[in-house]
Design an enzyme around this catalytic site. Structure first.
Site, PDB file in Angstrom:
ATOM      1  N   PHE A 143       0.807  -1.215  -0.193  1.00  0.00           N
ATOM      2  CA  PHE A 143       0.122   0.084   0.019  1.00  0.00           C
ATOM      3  C   PHE A 143       0.967   1.109  -0.028  1.00  0.00           C
ATOM      4  CE2 PHE A 143      -2.208  -3.310   1.909  1.00  0.00           C
ATOM      5  CZ  PHE A 143      -3.467  -3.313   1.319  1.00  0.00           C
ATOM      6  N   GLU A 144       0.293   2.387  -0.654  1.00  0.00           N
ATOM      7  CA  GLU A 144       1.191   3.707  -0.668  1.00  0.00           C
ATOM      8  C   GLU A 144       1.437   4.210   0.695  1.00  0.00           C
ATOM      9  OE1 GLU A 144      -1.297   7.505  -1.868  1.00  0.00           O
ATOM     10  OE2 GLU A 144      -2.648   5.489  -2.470  1.00  0.00           O
ATOM     11  N   THR A 145       0.845   3.596   1.795  1.00  0.00           N
ATOM     12  CA  THR A 145       1.003   4.087   3.089  1.00  0.00           C
ATOM     13  C   THR A 145       2.230   3.489   3.837  1.00  0.00           C
ATOM     14  OG1 THR A 145      -0.732   2.541   3.551  1.00  0.00           O
ATOM     15  CG2 THR A 145      -1.381   4.712   3.662  1.00  0.00           C
ATOM     16  N   GLY A 146       2.636   2.582   2.950  1.00  0.00           N
ATOM     17  CA  GLY A 146       4.029   1.852   3.474  1.00  0.00           C
ATOM     18  C   GLY A 146       3.798   0.588   3.883  1.00  0.00           C
TER      19      GLY A 146
ATOM     20  N   ASN B 161       0.614  12.384  -4.220  1.00  0.00           N
ATOM     21  CA  ASN B 161       1.018  12.074  -2.666  1.00  0.00           C
ATOM     22  C   ASN B 161       2.421  11.817  -2.646  1.00  0.00           C
ATOM     23  OD1 ASN B 161      -0.631  11.546  -0.609  1.00  0.00           O
ATOM     24  ND2 ASN B 161      -0.982   9.429  -1.165  1.00  0.00           N
TER      25      ASN B 161
END
Lengths: 254, 325
Positions: free
Chosen positions: A49-52, B107
């Site tokens: 996920f882009e959140t890491g 982002n």
């Protein structure tokens, strides 16, 4: 075998994921497709996920990419800078498949998730790029989920949020983008690919009960339908995994 | 930044001290997770307006600040609250009506902009957004930028690779650094000196903190410095970056705080119904923010039963089996 349209869409996208892919997913159906692929045909794929969060177990379906459910039982909990660097990285980036969604798409697979109408005075404002532009700029291939409607498959986007093949075969090279780009589009009626030479969208499959003409009637531009075959319905096994393992609460499947 | 061995204060005091009308502010967290909601509500309560707000992907915090009329300009990549509001509702209304001016980035670009600010360089390069309208269309006009010394003259710019074919990237997009007046984050643990430990994903909170002039940290638990020093590799933010430490259990509510509580689906669904109607939204502001003394009052209003349903399970860090419809 009874199945819903959403189940078919999810399975159709899951079949596009190859074993060994690093799968970037967003929220909703894209996350479910990645979970289905990992549990059915691509056990060695890695969801991130882009959140890491990397290789999340996903015991319950997350409702956002920042959901605590993506943080549990991961191999690494990183951050945004790491996650996007993985995609821009010249070694790992080409192995990433990104699953996206958008409000509008054109024949070259460029996407709009920012605004309908004039950007400076929008008729409808959407969330904006998030990581979508980054993913579309960087990774080896992308799969895009769309609703098959005339106002969504348009000649010209109101705003280019995420680059597809831009204006044709040389578009990305001219702009200075890495190789790679849109590989397929999955809708509520069909699956589409992009021609190797022209980079234009063409029909690869139509869902059972849908004709190529119905598909064309719901698009704002013409595509080649001569290479299309009927999409195989989900198998009993695919449905079982999807229903029992991926979304037992039917939070995404409805 | 601040060097002092006790930075604890009340939230009211921290906001009065470090958040002013017209300031450039960023908030941490991501969509429905670890938003500094207690601080957001306190800003709304104090009626601070004309804020120039920065975030990468944010949902609830951004939407409530906009809804309450605190924000005039916004630089952001994504305004959404997951399935609860794929596009933040008050954000959507405010952009469509022209009440706020927005500058769109991706982002990664927003993260790089905070990182540049944290590193002390004026910009950082990326290959993202070449050929897109993120490059072509500027929400803040060149004229507006030229007239405001707090804004870079350009949204971004493209340069040829100065190292020629090295790195196989012919063109790069340069994005300008962000250095806010104040950044607000909510963390799981902090000590009175300002050392911070976040758990789960840290998003871009570290870059956001290190690029800001002042930092307010609200925390679930205020712990002894020695408790954090016993496992220093789990700490992310050194004390000197932080100006105010405020102990606010439940400070991310109604968004999630990993290992402490989940997001509250009931609240977020109810919020959506209020947000969709201008008259109802006025009622929301009065009933849930202005009419309450502080964040504890909001938690009391939610009630013990509701908070029990979102309490994080020890094994997973979220509320297993929570009804999230």
């Amino acid at each position: 075998m009874d199945y819903t349209l959403k189940e078919l869409m999810t399975i159709a996208a899951a079949r596009e994921i190859r074993d060994g892919d690093i799968v970037f997913c967003g929220t909703g159906i894209s996350m479910l497709a990645a979970m289905a692929a990992k549990n059915i045909s691509a056990p060695n794929s890695v969801i991130f996920f882009e959140t890491g969060a990397i290789d999340s177990l996903l015991e319950e379906v997350p409702l956002a990419v920042s959901d605590s459910r993506v943080m549990f039982w991961t191999s690494v909990n990183g951050n945004l800078a790491d996650a996007f660097a993985t995609m821009q990285n010249r070694i790992t980036g080409p192995h990433v498949v990104g699953i996206m969604g958008a409000a509008q798409i054109d024949k070259y697979g460029n996407l709009n998730s920012t605004a309908i109408g004039d950007y400076f005075s929008p008729k409808v404002r959407f969330s904006g790029s998030g990581g979508a532009c980054d993913v579309a700029s960087f990774v080896g291939r992308t799969i895009t989920f769309m609703q098959h409607e005339k106002r969504k498959f348009v000649q010209k986007l109101d705003y280019i949020t995420s680059p597809g093949w831009l204006d044709g075969p040389d578009g990305r090279k001219k702009a200075g983008l890495p190789d790679g780009g849109p590989a397929s589009v999955v809708t509520n009626m069909a699956t589409m690919g992009f021609d190797e030479t022209t980079k234009e969208m063409f029909l690869t499959g139509f869902f059972p009960g849908i004709t190529p003409q119905q598909i064309l009637d719901n698009m704002g531009f013409e595509i080649d339908v001569s290479r299309a075959k009927e999409v195989a319905p989900p198998t009993a096994y695919e449905l079982q995994i999807l229903r029992e393992k991926c979304d037992p609460q039917r939070l995404i499947l409805g | 930044m601040k060097i002092c061995n006790d930075k604890t204060m009340s939230l009211k005091e921290a906001v009065q001290k470090y958040v002013a009308a017209g300031c450039h502010m960023s908030i941490g967290g991501f969509t429905v997770s670890r938003n500094p909601m207690a601080a957001v509500y306190e800003i709304i309560r104090q009626g601070i307006n004309n804020i120039h707000l920065y975030a990468h992907s944010n949902g609830q915090g951004v939407d409530e600040l906009i809804g309450a009329g605190c924000v005039s300009r916004l630089e952001i990549a994504y305004a959404g609250s997951g399935r609860f509001a794929p596009t933040c509702i008050r954000f959507k209304k405010a952009v469509q009506s022209g009440d706020i001016v927005v500058e769109d980035y991706s982002n990664y670009q927003m993260t790089l902009r905070f990182l540049a600010g944290a590193m002390g360089v004026p910009f950082l390069p990326t290959r993202s957004s070449l050929g897109t309208d993120i490059m072509e269309k500027w929400g803040f006009s060149a004229k507006m930028r030229a007239a405001d010394p707090r804004l870079p003259d350009q949204k971004l710019t493209v340069m040829e690779n100065p190292f020629g074919s090295w790195g196989d990237a012919p063109k790069l997009v340069l994005v300008p650094a962000i250095n806010c007046d104040v950044t607000l984050i909510h963390a799981q643990k902090a000590d009175r000196e300002g050392t911070v430990r976040m758990e789960g994903l840290v998003f871009s909170d570290i870059e956001q903190v290190k690029s800001a002039q002042h930092v307010i940290v609200t925390c679930e638990e205020l712990v002894e410095p020695d408790d954090l020093k016993a496992n220093p590799d789990q700490n992310q933010i050194p004390s000197f970056c932080v100006d105010a430490v405020v102990h606010v259990p439940g400070g991310a509510y109604p968004t999630a705080c990993y290992r402490y509580y989940d997001y509250d689906p009931g609240y977020l669904n109810e919020y959506r119904r209020y947000a969709e109607d201008d008259m109802l939204y006025k009622k929301y502001l009065e009933e849930f923010i202005h009419g309450l003394k502080d964040h504890q009052a909001l938690l009391d209003k939610a009630g013990k039963d509701r908070l029990d349903t979102i309490r994080a399970d020890q094994r997973t860090g979220y509320a297993v089996g929570l009804d999230r419809r």
